[in-house]
Design a protein around this motif. Structure first.
Motif, PDB file in Angstrom:
ATOM      1  N   ARG A  23       2.667  11.600  -9.480  1.00 59.52           N
ATOM      2  CA  ARG A  23       3.821  10.959  -8.851  1.00 59.52           C
ATOM      3  C   ARG A  23       3.435   9.779  -7.974  1.00 59.52           C
ATOM      4  NH1 ARG A  23       8.440  14.127  -7.533  1.00 59.52           N
ATOM      5  NH2 ARG A  23       8.088  13.585  -5.373  1.00 59.52           N
ATOM      6  N   GLU A  24       2.240   9.795  -7.417  1.00 55.54           N
ATOM      7  CA  GLU A  24       1.814   8.728  -6.515  1.00 55.54           C
ATOM      8  C   GLU A  24       1.519   7.456  -7.316  1.00 55.54           C
ATOM      9  OE1 GLU A  24       0.461  11.738  -6.758  1.00 55.54           O
ATOM     10  OE2 GLU A  24       0.589  12.694  -4.806  1.00 55.54           O
ATOM     11  N   THR A  56       5.468   8.466   2.245  1.00 53.90           N
ATOM     12  CA  THR A  56       5.462   9.928   2.199  1.00 53.90           C
ATOM     13  C   THR A  56       6.420  10.428   1.122  1.00 53.90           C
ATOM     14  OG1 THR A  56       7.184  10.067   3.893  1.00 53.90           O
ATOM     15  CG2 THR A  56       4.904  10.150   4.653  1.00 53.90           C
ATOM     16  N   ASP A  57       6.125  11.596   0.596  1.00 46.29           N
ATOM     17  CA  ASP A  57       6.996  12.202  -0.409  1.00 46.29           C
ATOM     18  C   ASP A  57       8.301  12.619   0.264  1.00 46.29           C
ATOM     19  OD1 ASP A  57       7.829  13.093  -2.842  1.00 46.29           O
ATOM     20  OD2 ASP A  57       6.330  14.662  -3.042  1.00 46.29           O
ATOM     21  N   GLY A  62       0.775  -1.226   0.000  1.00 42.24           N
ATOM     22  CA  GLY A  62       0.000   0.000   0.000  1.00 42.24           C
ATOM     23  C   GLY A  62       0.810   1.281   0.000  1.00 42.24           C
ATOM     24  N   ARG A  63       2.084   1.215  -0.311  1.00 44.18           N
ATOM     25  CA  ARG A  63       2.905   2.434  -0.326  1.00 44.18           C
ATOM     26  C   ARG A  63       2.395   3.398  -1.388  1.00 44.18           C
ATOM     27  NH1 ARG A  63       8.286   1.367  -0.128  1.00 44.18           N
ATOM     28  NH2 ARG A  63       7.797  -0.615   0.799  1.00 44.18           N
ATOM     29  N   LEU A  64       2.508   4.692  -1.133  1.00 49.44           N
ATOM     30  CA  LEU A  64       2.035   5.724  -2.043  1.00 49.44           C
ATOM     31  C   LEU A  64       3.097   6.114  -3.071  1.00 49.44           C
ATOM     32  CD1 LEU A  64      -0.494   7.376  -2.556  1.00 49.44           C
ATOM     33  CD2 LEU A  64       0.388   9.096  -0.979  1.00 49.44           C
ATOM     34  N   PHE A  65       4.361   5.935  -2.724  1.00 51.36           N
ATOM     35  CA  PHE A  65       5.489   6.235  -3.604  1.00 51.36           C
ATOM     36  C   PHE A  65       6.386   4.997  -3.669  1.00 51.36           C
ATOM     37  CE2 PHE A  65       4.103  10.186  -1.689  1.00 51.36           C
ATOM     38  CZ  PHE A  65       3.962  11.005  -2.798  1.00 51.36           C
TER      39      PHE A  65
END
Length: 140
Positions: free
Chosen positions: A93-94, A12-13, A4-7
């Motif tokens: 970017r996500e 987090t960015d 479930g990572r966003l990047f």
């Protein structure tokens, strides 16, 4: 990934994890803070990643992920909100975002902001995604 990572690098960015705005792609590996835990480098912010294609009876398109360095600028005399400055390819970017690029014809499809990756297990190496830990191989 399934966590479930966003990047690619985490949830987090992270500053300096991707190249800054520009016109040309940068060499892979210049932003190690953007590496994924699976050994993938520069998955976001360098060039749009060509990930899938589809067509219906009227259109052909490709699915793009990761955004690119190219961020068009408009004249300072042109009043506009920040998001509308990049109306054709708004940043995505996500990992849960994408963009769609319409294909017009086989002879017209050129874009310096699009790329694709070829990925395979190392011949004779451990099955992926763990082979990157045993070998320091870089394809350029």
């Amino acid at each position: 990934g399934s966590d479930g990572r966003l990047f690619p690098w985490g949830h987090t960015d992270v500053m300096d994890s991707t190249p800054g705005p520009g016109h040309d792609a940068v060499r892979i590996g210049e932003h190690p803070r953007g590496n994924s835990p699976f050994g993938l480098r520069d998955m976001v912010g360098n060039v749009w990643q060509y990930t899938d294609s589809f067509r219906d009876e009227h259109t052909r398109s490709v699915l793009l992920r990761g955004s690119s360095r190219y961020q068009p600028k408009v004249s300072e005399k042109f009043p506009s909100r920040a998001q509308s400055l990049n109306w054709y390819f708004p940043p995505a970017r996500e990992l849960n975002k994408h963009s769609k690029y319409f294909l017009m014809s086989n002879s017209y499809e050129r874009a310096g902001t699009l790329g694709f990756r070829c990925a395979a297990d190392v011949h004779g190496g451990a099955p992926g995604p763990y082979h990157y830990r045993q070998f320091d191989i870089e394809f350029v």
